[in-house]
Scaffold this motif. Structure first.
Motif, PDB file in Angstrom:
ATOM      1  N   UNK B  48       0.851  -1.187   0.000  1.00 57.76           N
ATOM      2  CA  UNK B  48       0.000   0.000   0.000  1.00 57.76           C
ATOM      3  C   UNK B  48       0.884   1.232   0.000  1.00 57.76           C
ATOM      4  N   UNK B  49       0.569   2.184  -0.878  1.00 57.97           N
ATOM      5  CA  UNK B  49       1.322   3.438  -0.938  1.00 57.97           C
ATOM      6  C   UNK B  49       0.554   4.590  -0.298  1.00 57.97           C
ATOM      7  N   UNK B  50      -0.744   4.651  -0.578  1.00 56.80           N
ATOM      8  CA  UNK B  50      -1.544   5.792  -0.115  1.00 56.80           C
ATOM      9  C   UNK B  50      -2.871   5.269   0.432  1.00 56.80           C
ATOM     10  N   UNK B  51      -3.295   5.836   1.547  1.00 52.29           N
ATOM     11  CA  UNK B  51      -4.578   5.454   2.143  1.00 52.29           C
ATOM     12  C   UNK B  51      -5.743   6.173   1.455  1.00 52.29           C
ATOM     13  N   UNK B  52      -6.924   5.650   1.707  1.00 53.73           N
ATOM     14  CA  UNK B  52      -8.148   6.226   1.138  1.00 53.73           C
ATOM     15  C   UNK B  52      -8.630   7.350   2.049  1.00 53.73           C
ATOM     16  N   UNK B  68     -16.029   8.440  -4.260  1.00 52.98           N
ATOM     17  CA  UNK B  68     -14.657   8.772  -4.650  1.00 52.98           C
ATOM     18  C   UNK B  68     -14.234   7.755  -5.711  1.00 52.98           C
ATOM     19  N   UNK B  69     -14.119   8.232  -6.939  1.00 48.36           N
ATOM     20  CA  UNK B  69     -13.758   7.340  -8.048  1.00 48.36           C
ATOM     21  C   UNK B  69     -12.264   7.031  -7.989  1.00 48.36           C
ATOM     22  N   UNK B  70     -11.845   5.907  -8.582  1.00 48.76           N
ATOM     23  CA  UNK B  70     -10.416   5.568  -8.579  1.00 48.76           C
ATOM     24  C   UNK B  70      -9.537   6.678  -9.163  1.00 48.76           C
ATOM     25  N   UNK B  71     -10.090   7.502 -10.049  1.00 51.71           N
ATOM     26  CA  UNK B  71      -9.288   8.598 -10.620  1.00 51.71           C
ATOM     27  C   UNK B  71      -9.247   9.821  -9.715  1.00 51.71           C
ATOM     28  N   UNK B 130     -16.582  -0.585  -3.186  1.00 55.21           N
ATOM     29  CA  UNK B 130     -15.199  -0.358  -3.595  1.00 55.21           C
ATOM     30  C   UNK B 130     -15.053  -0.587  -5.101  1.00 55.21           C
ATOM     31  N   UNK B 131     -14.278   0.276  -5.734  1.00 55.64           N
ATOM     32  CA  UNK B 131     -13.995   0.117  -7.162  1.00 55.64           C
ATOM     33  C   UNK B 131     -12.502   0.322  -7.379  1.00 55.64           C
ATOM     34  N   UNK B 132     -11.988  -0.264  -8.432  1.00 52.06           N
ATOM     35  CA  UNK B 132     -10.556  -0.108  -8.667  1.00 52.06           C
ATOM     36  C   UNK B 132     -10.247   0.095 -10.146  1.00 52.06           C
ATOM     37  N   UNK B 133      -9.097   0.701 -10.382  1.00 51.41           N
ATOM     38  CA  UNK B 133      -8.514   0.791 -11.720  1.00 51.41           C
ATOM     39  C   UNK B 133      -7.114   0.219 -11.638  1.00 51.41           C
ATOM     40  N   UNK B 134      -6.765  -0.850 -12.345  1.00 52.77           N
ATOM     41  CA  UNK B 134      -7.662  -1.607 -13.210  1.00 52.77           C
ATOM     42  C   UNK B 134      -8.720  -2.342 -12.404  1.00 52.77           C
ATOM     43  N   UNK B 135      -9.744  -2.742 -13.116  1.00 51.69           N
ATOM     44  CA  UNK B 135     -10.873  -3.394 -12.482  1.00 51.69           C
ATOM     45  C   UNK B 135     -10.752  -4.906 -12.670  1.00 51.69           C
ATOM     46  N   UNK B 136     -10.819  -5.652 -11.595  1.00 51.20           N
ATOM     47  CA  UNK B 136     -10.859  -7.121 -11.594  1.00 51.20           C
ATOM     48  C   UNK B 136      -9.525  -7.781 -11.966  1.00 51.20           C
ATOM     49  N   UNK B 148      -5.452   1.629  -8.207  1.00 52.76           N
ATOM     50  CA  UNK B 148      -6.087   2.742  -7.506  1.00 52.76           C
ATOM     51  C   UNK B 148      -7.475   2.281  -7.063  1.00 52.76           C
ATOM     52  N   UNK B 149      -7.798   2.556  -5.813  1.00 52.36           N
ATOM     53  CA  UNK B 149      -9.059   2.073  -5.260  1.00 52.36           C
ATOM     54  C   UNK B 149      -9.881   3.238  -4.723  1.00 52.36           C
ATOM     55  N   UNK B 150     -11.124   3.308  -5.154  1.00 57.51           N
ATOM     56  CA  UNK B 150     -12.070   4.278  -4.627  1.00 57.51           C
ATOM     57  C   UNK B 150     -13.220   3.548  -3.970  1.00 57.51           C
ATOM     58  N   UNK B 151     -14.157   4.307  -3.405  1.00 58.32           N
ATOM     59  CA  UNK B 151     -15.292   3.679  -2.723  1.00 58.32           C
ATOM     60  C   UNK B 151     -16.364   4.723  -2.491  1.00 58.32           C
TER      61      UNK B 151
END
Lengths: 173, 177
Positions: B48-52, B68-71, B130-136, B148-151
């Protein structure tokens, strides 16, 4: 036979070495958020008071313009008697997170004051100071609101009120 | 003579058996290597580099959500607004390392994460979707990849002010495909 055994042993060792199992890997991240002090607004005086006004019985009405500084001005057939009554701008106190700015929304449509019967006067053109955006420098701020009262020719004498329609809305920018 | 011959035959048969076993092994192992199952590949790792962090939010008498989108884009719904003083808003960032060009699966939390107000500790908000880029699925083109993970943050009406956190965090799991 010994050779075969040793070859089988080599094969067994080589297979054992080349079989690699991969476990899944994971990492965790924390999550956080800050909920700021909710913004609030309360009326901090008796409201928008135009005071005593007089209007000609003939020849047209006029307006009373009450500025955000509480100063009155009249136009056309309306005059402001020396016995002015109580007049002042409406003031509101806004509270919230220090240093945040907020947007001010004033009524855009005119609304009527009534004398309790069928007679009405319209209030329109609400203005505020600060005009559209304020700053909660220390976590609170004051908004002053003025407006324009339209008086008809031969407006029936009386006390005209409206306690519901001067709605000032604030929200964080 | 018969005796000597029989010994020779036996010896040559043993050799043949040996050759057969070796040939079978190489065939077998070649076929496995070709499938990629036995190549000693770099183990997969994730850090992990950065927290949400959803940043600063304001809520009125109606509840709502912050997405909060992954971007890194924040949007709000319902009675939630996003003040101009946004605070620190960050999507979670993870770095995955492993064998070049291999693909990996990403597993995000499926249950709610509870954030607790740090002072009173009785108020909570939930984070989910939770959503991520890339997804899955991701690919380790150069042996490293970023996730990158958003939620979504769920805020109730009149949510008391405060800093809400979950220091145990949420888990992102990766695995080679």
């Amino acid at each position: 036979m010994r050779k075969i055994n040793s070859i089988i042993a080599i094969i067994a060792v080589s297979m054992a070495v080349s079989t690699t199992a991969f476990a899944q890997e994971s990492a965790t991240a924390t999550s956080s958020s800050t909920v700021v002090t909710p913004i609030s607004i309360t009326s901090s005086n008796a409201g928008l008071l135009f005071g005593n006004i007089a209007v000609k019985s003939t020849g047209g009405g006029g307006t009373v313009i009450l500025g955000t500084d509480g100063v009155r001005a009249s136009t056309a057939g309306v005059t402001l008697p020396a016995t002015a009554g109580t007049f002042n701008e409406a003031t509101f106190t806004v509270g919230g997170e220090a240093d945040y700015t907020y947007a001010i929304t004033l009524p855009t449509a005119s609304f009527d004051l009534t004398d309790g019967g069928t007679n009405t006067m319209a209030v329109s053109d609400a203005v505020s100071a600060p005009a559209s955006t304020g700053t909660l420098a220390t976590g609170s701020d004051e908004i002053s609101v003025g407006a324009t009262l339209t008086v008809a020719s031969a407006q029936v004498a009386g006390t005209y009120t409206n306690t519901t329609d001067l709605i000032v809305t604030v929200n964080y920018n | 003579l018969n005796g000597i011959l029989s010994i020779k035959i036996t010896k040559s048969l043993r050799k043949e058996k040996m050759m057969l076993v070796l040939a079978l092994y190489f065939c077998f192992s070649y076929s496995l290597w070709a499938q990629g199952d036995l190549i000693p590949i770099k183990p997969l790792s994730i850090v992990k580099n950065i927290d949400l962090n959803f940043g600063n939010i304001a809520v009125s008498s109606a509840g709502g959500t912050v997405i909060l989108a992954p971007n890194g884009t924040r949007t709000s719904t319902g009675g939630v607004t996003l003040p101009a003083i946004a605070g620190s808003t960050t999507t979670a960032k993870f770095t995955v390392t492993g064998e070049n060009y291999l693909t990996y699966t990403i597993l995000l939390p499926t249950s709610d994460l509870i954030l607790t107000e740090t002072i009173g500790a009785s108020e909570t908000m939930t984070v989910n979707a939770f959503t991520s880029t890339p997804n899955t699925t991701g690919v380790l083109t150069t042996g490293t990849a970023v996730i990158l993970v958003g939620a979504s943050l769920n805020v109730t009406a009149l949510q008391p002010k405060g800093l809400y956190t979950n220091s145990n965090g949420f888990e992102v799991i990766v695995n080679y495909n």
